[in-house]
Design a protein around this motif. Structure first.
Motif, PDB file in Angstrom:
ATOM      1  N   VAL B 186      35.488  -9.708  41.153  1.00 33.31           N
ATOM      2  CA  VAL B 186      36.599  -9.903  42.467  1.00 33.31           C
ATOM      3  C   VAL B 186      37.975  -9.690  41.837  1.00 33.31           C
ATOM      4  O   VAL B 186      38.559  -9.042  42.474  1.00 33.31           O
ATOM      5  N   VAL B 187      38.141  -9.885  40.578  1.00 32.78           N
ATOM      6  CA  VAL B 187      39.557  -9.351  40.057  1.00 32.78           C
ATOM      7  C   VAL B 187      39.694  -8.110  39.715  1.00 32.78           C
ATOM      8  O   VAL B 187      40.673  -7.532  40.090  1.00 32.78           O
ATOM      9  N   VAL B 188      38.583  -7.488  39.350  1.00 32.30           N
ATOM     10  CA  VAL B 188      38.682  -6.174  39.094  1.00 32.30           C
ATOM     11  C   VAL B 188      38.990  -5.152  40.435  1.00 32.30           C
ATOM     12  O   VAL B 188      39.554  -4.336  40.419  1.00 32.30           O
ATOM     13  N   SER B 189      38.416  -5.923  41.360  1.00 32.94           N
ATOM     14  CA  SER B 189      38.701  -4.955  42.739  1.00 32.94           C
ATOM     15  C   SER B 189      39.898  -5.590  43.767  1.00 32.94           C
ATOM     16  O   SER B 189      39.989  -4.901  44.518  1.00 32.94           O
ATOM     17  N   MET B 190      40.727  -6.533  43.043  1.00 32.40           N
ATOM     18  CA  MET B 190      41.553  -7.169  43.852  1.00 32.40           C
ATOM     19  C   MET B 190      42.895  -5.986  44.331  1.00 32.40           C
ATOM     20  O   MET B 190      43.299  -6.019  45.587  1.00 32.40           O
ATOM     21  N   ARG B 191      43.149  -5.069  43.476  1.00 31.37           N
ATOM     22  CA  ARG B 191      44.018  -3.991  43.936  1.00 31.37           C
ATOM     23  C   ARG B 191      43.561  -3.100  44.785  1.00 31.37           C
ATOM     24  O   ARG B 191      44.395  -2.486  45.501  1.00 31.37           O
ATOM     25  N   ILE B 192      42.353  -2.607  44.700  1.00 34.46           N
ATOM     26  CA  ILE B 192      41.722  -1.861  45.499  1.00 34.46           C
ATOM     27  C   ILE B 192      41.330  -2.157  46.954  1.00 34.46           C
ATOM     28  O   ILE B 192      41.600  -1.737  47.973  1.00 34.46           O
ATOM     29  N   VAL B 193      40.458  -3.130  46.900  1.00 36.23           N
ATOM     30  CA  VAL B 193      39.794  -3.867  48.200  1.00 36.23           C
ATOM     31  C   VAL B 193      40.381  -5.262  48.830  1.00 36.23           C
ATOM     32  O   VAL B 193      40.490  -5.444  49.937  1.00 36.23           O
ATOM     33  N   GLY B 194      41.135  -5.866  47.562  1.00 39.87           N
ATOM     34  CA  GLY B 194      41.945  -6.987  48.046  1.00 39.87           C
ATOM     35  C   GLY B 194      41.197  -8.292  48.112  1.00 39.87           C
ATOM     36  O   GLY B 194      39.959  -8.188  48.184  1.00 39.87           O
ATOM     37  N   LEU B 195      41.718  -9.449  47.503  1.00 42.40           N
ATOM     38  CA  LEU B 195      41.137 -10.608  47.250  1.00 42.40           C
ATOM     39  C   LEU B 195      40.216 -11.278  48.713  1.00 42.40           C
ATOM     40  O   LEU B 195      39.174 -11.958  48.577  1.00 42.40           O
ATOM     41  N   LEU B 196      40.703 -10.889  49.688  1.00 40.13           N
ATOM     42  CA  LEU B 196      40.007 -11.413  50.899  1.00 40.13           C
ATOM     43  C   LEU B 196      39.124 -10.647  51.495  1.00 40.13           C
ATOM     44  O   LEU B 196      38.101 -10.897  52.334  1.00 40.13           O
ATOM     45  N   LEU B 197      39.002  -9.228  50.960  1.00 41.71           N
ATOM     46  CA  LEU B 197      37.961  -8.521  51.516  1.00 41.71           C
ATOM     47  C   LEU B 197      36.845  -7.975  50.487  1.00 41.71           C
ATOM     48  O   LEU B 197      35.974  -7.327  50.997  1.00 41.71           O
ATOM     49  N   ILE B 198      37.082  -8.329  49.137  1.00 41.64           N
ATOM     50  CA  ILE B 198      36.190  -7.882  48.216  1.00 41.64           C
ATOM     51  C   ILE B 198      34.784  -8.411  48.351  1.00 41.64           C
ATOM     52  O   ILE B 198      33.813  -7.607  48.325  1.00 41.64           O
ATOM     53  N   SER B 231      33.650   2.980  48.889  1.00 44.10           N
ATOM     54  CA  SER B 231      34.964   2.738  48.052  1.00 44.10           C
ATOM     55  C   SER B 231      35.891   4.163  47.841  1.00 44.10           C
ATOM     56  O   SER B 231      37.026   4.263  48.031  1.00 44.10           O
ATOM     57  N   VAL B 232      35.205   5.033  47.499  1.00 40.50           N
ATOM     58  CA  VAL B 232      35.703   6.382  47.269  1.00 40.50           C
ATOM     59  C   VAL B 232      36.132   7.017  48.448  1.00 40.50           C
ATOM     60  O   VAL B 232      37.297   7.427  48.820  1.00 40.50           O
ATOM     61  N   GLY B 233      35.210   6.974  49.438  1.00 44.32           N
ATOM     62  CA  GLY B 233      35.629   7.400  50.761  1.00 44.32           C
ATOM     63  C   GLY B 233      36.880   6.728  51.323  1.00 44.32           C
ATOM     64  O   GLY B 233      37.745   7.439  52.012  1.00 44.32           O
ATOM     65  N   GLY B 234      36.705   5.389  51.252  1.00 46.86           N
ATOM     66  CA  GLY B 234      37.913   4.761  51.830  1.00 46.86           C
ATOM     67  C   GLY B 234      39.464   5.019  51.225  1.00 46.86           C
ATOM     68  O   GLY B 234      40.260   5.182  51.825  1.00 46.86           O
ATOM     69  N   GLY B 246      41.968  -1.474  51.233  1.00 45.56           N
ATOM     70  CA  GLY B 246      41.102  -2.351  51.260  1.00 45.56           C
ATOM     71  C   GLY B 246      40.414  -2.283  52.704  1.00 45.56           C
ATOM     72  O   GLY B 246      39.174  -2.282  52.693  1.00 45.56           O
ATOM     73  N   GLY B 247      41.130  -2.303  53.636  1.00 45.64           N
ATOM     74  CA  GLY B 247      40.572  -2.524  55.278  1.00 45.64           C
ATOM     75  C   GLY B 247      40.020  -1.160  55.360  1.00 45.64           C
ATOM     76  O   GLY B 247      38.959  -1.222  55.980  1.00 45.64           O
ATOM     77  N   THR B 248      40.404   0.075  54.773  1.00 46.29           N
ATOM     78  CA  THR B 248      39.760   1.199  55.147  1.00 46.29           C
ATOM     79  C   THR B 248      38.330   1.274  54.597  1.00 46.29           C
ATOM     80  O   THR B 248      37.465   1.725  55.134  1.00 46.29           O
ATOM     81  N   ILE B 249      38.256   0.748  53.349  1.00 44.81           N
ATOM     82  CA  ILE B 249      37.208   0.770  52.508  1.00 44.81           C
ATOM     83  C   ILE B 249      36.160  -0.153  53.186  1.00 44.81           C
ATOM     84  O   ILE B 249      35.084   0.287  53.522  1.00 44.81           O
TER      85      ILE B 249
END
Lengths: 276, 333
Positions: B186-198, B231-234, B246-249
């Protein structure tokens, strides 16, 4: 017939949950190659007794020895092959028959070492599937199999740990006639190989040719212990169709009931709940 | 594509996206298996409180978020394993308390703006510092290594906890390990996907993979393929379309799920029309059942009264070649 040291030895043992005993004062010895049916009405404590041997219910008194070792100091879990009571194996993710059976090998591995499946492991898994007649289904998704086939997957998983005794909780309950026959054949095949088995069951008829001994539990105590020929069913167990096939003790996990059980008529209190 | 890779910052972002795309579904499959799909969402809520503490005190928000999420993970597992009904309430208090505290603390911080809150909640890779992205990439590698090592054990516990306990497996320790792996993901992904979307990236690729794979192993592979695609496509899409990553992914992951679900149901429908079920019989075919077994492509058919019966799910299908096989059965007698 009963030769060697007992595999399981109980002296005035009591088992239960959270300090309240469900079975008490159980004394029995189970020897190699015995096939013991553990009978009893719902709530009598027969499942609690088996779970107690496995460390899944609390050991509340008396003496319990497994292969001569007191229960508290017993850590050789692979020697006990547990076949839990499950009406279905379907879960929310895919798993093949072989992947489920491979779990039985884990008790021979250590978690901090990467688990590499050796050719020995693969051979044992293949043989276990062969014994239960599912060799041709090894790569199928387990949730697509019939209920009886799923029971055999669970038996194969227990066999994969190469146990010295199989502890089975209602392996034939809620299974149709054809599959019950196949299950009985599997147990007969295991008995012929000298496998020691303790089978919690309601279906004496299905296992008639396989059993060497019957232990009946009633109201938390052993009411009968002897050869099948000497056993006369007591009231309430007389008609096999009067038996209910569901969890009779509070147990964790998914102990869902099979739909449309023979005994669940409109007067069945549990069935009644559906009608409000 | 070349212009993206020329940017040092985007190289780090794509590497982080790649690793998150692998790690999130690999951890998530066990959450799906244990029917705890939404637990990652709760950990994200608590991690926001950790971020806020970092922002307010000037400590690294990644570190404080990691501490908060891991503490929450252990607490969640201990509360769950006690199995009380009040545990459900305790989790709700923890999750909503976490996100409420996070929002309030971030608003009180002089260094923050509403935009930075949004970036943490919904992922905005363009606002992340490259140094942080390298930290995320390293943590993602650790998650992957640990999950790979523990995979057979996590599978055993998630599949049948009672049996795992009877086999002497350290069930509670493995459940806590899974919770901690989830928290780190969750923490690793927070800047890429976001805490509410991970949570979506942990669950959706697995949902899609269940439609594609027939075994656990195969479905995890599919989940990784779809996770990386999303994730890469997003991230690439968000760079060109100037949308939040995040939303795009998550939208890419949902499109993949819908595309697979629709295609699969169309194919199943077509297959069902070709599929002929054999007559009902109580007899179960198998080794030594009395009916000759013949190989038919990748499976075995059983010759039964001049028909070829192929096991399919809980029943038997009729397979072709009726004349030829009845002769074979005759010859055998």
């Amino acid at each position: 017939m009963s030769t060697g040291a007992p595999i399981i030895s109980l002296r005035h043992a009591a088992f239960g949950y959270a300090e309240s005993a469900i079975v008490r004062d159980v004394s029995l010895d189970i020897f190699p190659s015995e096939v013991v049916a553990l009978l009893g009405p719902n709530g009598s404590g027969k499942s609690t007794l088996v779970k107690g041997l496995l460390g899944l219910s609390d050991h509340l008194g008396g003496e319990v020895r497994l292969f001569g070792t007191p229960r508290a100091r017993f850590h050789d879990h692979a020697r006990l092959g547990y076949v839990p009571q499950r009406h279905t194996l379907s879960s929310s993710v895919r798993a093949s028959v072989e992947e489920i059976v491979a779990v039985g090998r884990l008790s021979h591995h250590r978690w901090w070492k990467p688990v590499r499946r050796t050719s020995e492991d693969s051979g044992i898994i293949a043989r276990a599937l062969d014994v239960v007649g599912l060799a041709d289904r090894a790569h199928e998704d387990v949730s697509r199999l019939s209920g009886g086939q799923q029971r055999r997957v669970l038996i194969a998983r227990a066999l994969a740990s190469q146990p010295d005794v199989l502890l089975m909780d209602e392996p034939t309950a809620g299974v149709d006639a054809a599959n019950q026959e196949v299950l009985a054949e599997v147990l007969a095949r295991l008995a012929a190989r000298g496998t020691t088995m303790v089978v919690v069951t309601h279906e004496l008829e299905a296992l008639a040719g396989v059993l060497t001994r019957i232990v009946a539990v009633q109201a938390g105590r052993v009411a009968f212990d002897g050869p099948p020929g000497a056993f006369t069913p007591y009231a309430g167990e007389a008609a096999p169709h009067a038996a209910h096939h569901h969890d009779d003790e509070p147990s964790e996990g998914e102990g869902g009931r099979a739909p449309a059980l023979p005994g669940s008529g409109p007067l069945d209190p549990r069935a009644g709940a559906h009608h409000g | 594509m070349a212009e993206i890779l020329a940017l040092d910052f985007m190289r780090a972002a794509l590497l982080a996206a790649l690793l998150v795309g692998i790690a999130a579904p690999v951890v998530g499959v066990f959450l799906v298996q244990r029917r705890l799909s939404l637990i990652g969402d709760g950990m994200g809520h608590v991690a926001l409180a950790g971020v806020a503490v970092g922002v307010l005190t000037g400590a690294a928000p990644v570190l404080t978020a990691l501490v908060a999420a891991v503490v929450a993970a252990v607490a969640i597992e201990l509360i769950r394993s006690r199995g009380r009904t009040s545990g459900d309430i305790a989790l709700a208090v923890m999750f909503y308390g976490g996100i409420a505290a996070g929002v309030v603390l971030i608003a009180r911080s002089p260094a923050s703006s509403p935009a930075s809150l949004t970036a943490y909640l919904f992922g905005a890779i363009t606002t992340a510092a490259p140094a942080d992205l390298w930290v995320f990439a390293a943590l993602a590698l650790v998650v992957l290594a640990v999950t790979t090592l523990l995979r057979p054990w996590l599978f055993a516990v998630a599949n049948d906890e009672e049996y795992a306990r009877a086999s002497g497996l350290p069930v509670t320790a493995l459940n806590i390990a899974l919770a901690v792996l989830t928290a780190v993901t969750v923490v690793v992904s927070m800047r890429i996907v976001g805490l509410l979307l991970i949570s979506a990236l942990m669950i959706l690729p697995n949902a899609t993979a269940q439609l594609l794979g027939r075994t656990f192993r195969a479905s995890v592979r599919w989940a990784v393929v779809i996770g990386v695609l999303a994730s890469v496509g997003g991230v690439v899409t968000s760079y060109f379309a100037e949308t939040p990553s995040g939303g795009t992914i998550v939208l890419v992951a949902i499109v993949a799920f819908l595309a697979v679900a629709v295609t699969k149901s169309a194919l199943d429908h077509a297959a069902a029309r070709r599929h002929r079920r054999a007559e009902q019989h109580d007899h179960e075919h198998g080794e030594g059942c009395g009916h000759p077994a013949v190989m038919h492509g990748d499976h075995v058919d059983y010759l039964h009264g001049g028909h070829r019966h192929a096991p399919h799910e809980g029943h038997y299908d009729e397979h072709d070649g009726a004349q030829a096989t009845s002769q074979a059965e005759e010859a055998r007698r």
